[in-house]
Structure formats: C-alpha cells, structure tokens
Enzyme design. Structure first.
Site: not given
Length: 341
Positions: A139-140, A136
């Site tokens: 997300c990261d 992701c």
C-alpha cells in the site's frame, strides 16, 4: 432486541462491508451495516491510497471510506454502531448479540470484520500510524522512494515487506528481537541473500520519532546479545540503546482476523482464525461459508492479498451470493406454502 427480522446484516464497515452494502442496497435488500469498533477499518489509517482504480490522483483512505458509506446510504443501506460479540447461527433467523447489548435477528449475514494488524507497542506508534508508519508495504512502499526504512518482524510477513520495499527504499533494515528468523526457509533465504536488506538481530523498536507534519524521522532501537531486549530492560537488565535516522517504519508482525465471535458456530476457520470460504460444485470460489446464509468478504477471509481493491471485489461477491440465497429461501417458502394449500 430489534423487533423486525433483517434480510441482511453486514458486519464491518471497511471497503469489503461497504462494497457489499452498495450491491445489497441496490438489490433492495435494505442491508443493516454494523460499523464495528473501528468504523471504516484499516483503510482509515492510510493517508493516501494511490492504487485504487478510478482515482488517478490518489485518494485519502478516510475519504474513500466516507464516499463508500455515502454511496451505500444513497441506495438505502443503514448503519449502526456496535460489533457482534456472539452469534447463534444454528436457528433461523440468526441471532446476533451486539456489544451495545442489543440482539439482532437476520436471515443472512455477511462477515466483513477484517483483520487487525498487530502492533509492537513502540512509543508514538499510534500518533504516527499512517504518517510514515505502516502495516502494508504494498500500500505505502511507493511513498518511501529513496528513504531508509525499518521492517519490524522475523516471519514471512516481514520478509515479504522487506523484499517489496527494496524496489523503492534506499535501504531496508529488518529489526528482529531474536537472532534467527521465524520465516519459512525460502523466504528467509531470499531476504538474507538480498544485497539491499540488512538485519539487526536481537533488537527491538522502542520509539518512533517524527510528527504527523514531518512524517517519521527516526527511531530508537534497543538491543541485547541474548535477544528480547524489551523484556530484559523491564527486568532491570542493561540494554544497548541507539537512535537512527530513517524515513519510514513497516510492521511485519502479522494480522489477527476478527473472527472470535464465529468460533463454535459452524463457520470453518483455518488455524490462524481466517474464514475458509466454500467453493461451488465446479470448484470455483464463492463468498459462502460452512453455514448456509453466512458469507465472508475482505481481509477476514484473505491472509494473502489484503488489498482494498480485492476486499471491494469480495464484498460484491458476498452481496450477490447473499441475494441468491435469500431468493432461494423465499422460493422454498412459497413452494412449501403452496404444497400445504
């Protein structure tokens, strides 16, 4: 078989399932949460979560899940290991056959079983997932400012990951096992035309180097001019091997919704297996499905956003819709009883 009929069973213990459990428990529905094969869901593979509202310093993925479980338990939710292998949703109450061999009966069901990210089978991927290897970018990606990163895949998911990562990474290289992309024309053009994205055609990821302490430090790639180098190597064909220094790897090979137990039940799924929620009479979104009493929450019905915060939101929607449904069938039963007296 459980002797009692549950008012509400929640399948899944990720953010969506836990959010549904908190709302349902506070409504005195005494929800039973089935934790599934991977308690906590995909968020437990993420070391730090910095975009979940209310945590200005960030929070560990596992810690966020544990806090959610404690919150749900505080209000009366109970948790049980096991996943649903088969569901009979025609009769009332529903009958759920679990992987543990048990059968549970329930008046309402929230499906929050999530979608599992596909992995590519590279060496060390299990050890490094969440430690520089991610599924992701949203997300990261921010953890990789100034890094050289790889994106694995050739579809829309991979192009979206690569384009997003250009905001942070020093360089982004898409690794694809063929010499043409599967992505839609518009997504492919955006990525191919982007000056910060490079492509390694006919190439696959063989090994990820690094440790949980250091994170990802490099990768070994294999290539062959005719593509699919791993298959060719397995057949004894010589392939070219190269090790590169990188700071992160992102898998963009798609997700598989965990909905196999819903096939043939009346719950409508799209071509990829995601649940298609119903809208209300005004066309507004709900958590309802094609089967009365069954509700969907989180990634299992969301191929687009796949964020913890959106999963939490749909979890609350599912619980509220389930509460309304249970009240309606109780009122209907009372009216029927009064009519027969």
């Amino acid at each position: 078989m459980h002797g009692d009929v549950q008012d509400l069973v929640i399948a899944g213990s990720g953010v969506a399932g836990l959010s549904a459990a908190v709302y349902a428990a506070r409504a005195d529905l005494d929800p039973l949460v089935l934790e599934g094969d991977e308690p906590g869901g995909q968020l437990t593979l993420t070391t730090d979560v910095e975009n979940f509202l209310g945590f200005p310093e960030g929070v560990g993925g596992m810690e966020l899940i544990q806090r959610g479980k404690q919150q749900a338990e505080r209000f009366g939710a109970t948790f049980e290991h096991g996943r649903i292998d088969a569901a009979d949703l025609e009769g009332r109450p529903f009958e759920l056959s679990l992987s543990t061999g048990e059968t549970i009966r329930t008046r309402a069901l929230v499906v929050a079983t999530g979608a599992s990210a596909r992995w590519v089978g590279a060496e060390n991927e299990e050890a490094l997932m969440g430690y520089g290897l991610s599924t992701c970018a949203t997300c990261d990606g921010a953890f990789h400012r100034g890094d050289d990163v790889l994106v694995i895949g050739g579809g829309d998911s991979a192009m979206e990951e690569a384009l997003f990562l250009t905001r942070f990474a020093d360089s982004v290289t898409v690794v694809h096992r063929r010499e043409e992309l599967r992505a839609s024309e518009i997504m492919a053009e955006r990525a191919l035309d982007h000056e910060d994205i490079e492509f390694r055609w006919n190439t696959e990821l063989q090994t990820i180097h690094g440790s949980q302490e250091e994170g990802v430090t490099g990768a070994t790639l294999v290539s062959h001019p005719d593509g699919y180098p791993k298959e060719k190597a397995a057949d004894g064909v010589d392939v070219e091997t190269e090790t590169v220094d990188i700071g992160g790897v992102f898998y963009g090979v798609g997700h598989t919704p965990n909905t196999g137990f819903l096939e043939g039940t009346g719950v409508e799924l799209d071509a990829d297996g995601y649940i298609l929620p119903e809208t209300d009479e005004n066309g507004r979104p709900t958590a309802e499905t094609g089967v009365d009493g069954v509700f969907a929450a989180g990634d299992v019905a969301d191929p687009n956003y796949r964020q913890a915060i959106t999963s939490a939101g749909t979890g609350s929607m599912a619980a509220l819709d389930a509460e309304d449904y249970l009240e309606s069938i109780e009122e209907s039963a009372e009216q029927t009883l009064q009519a027969t007296v």
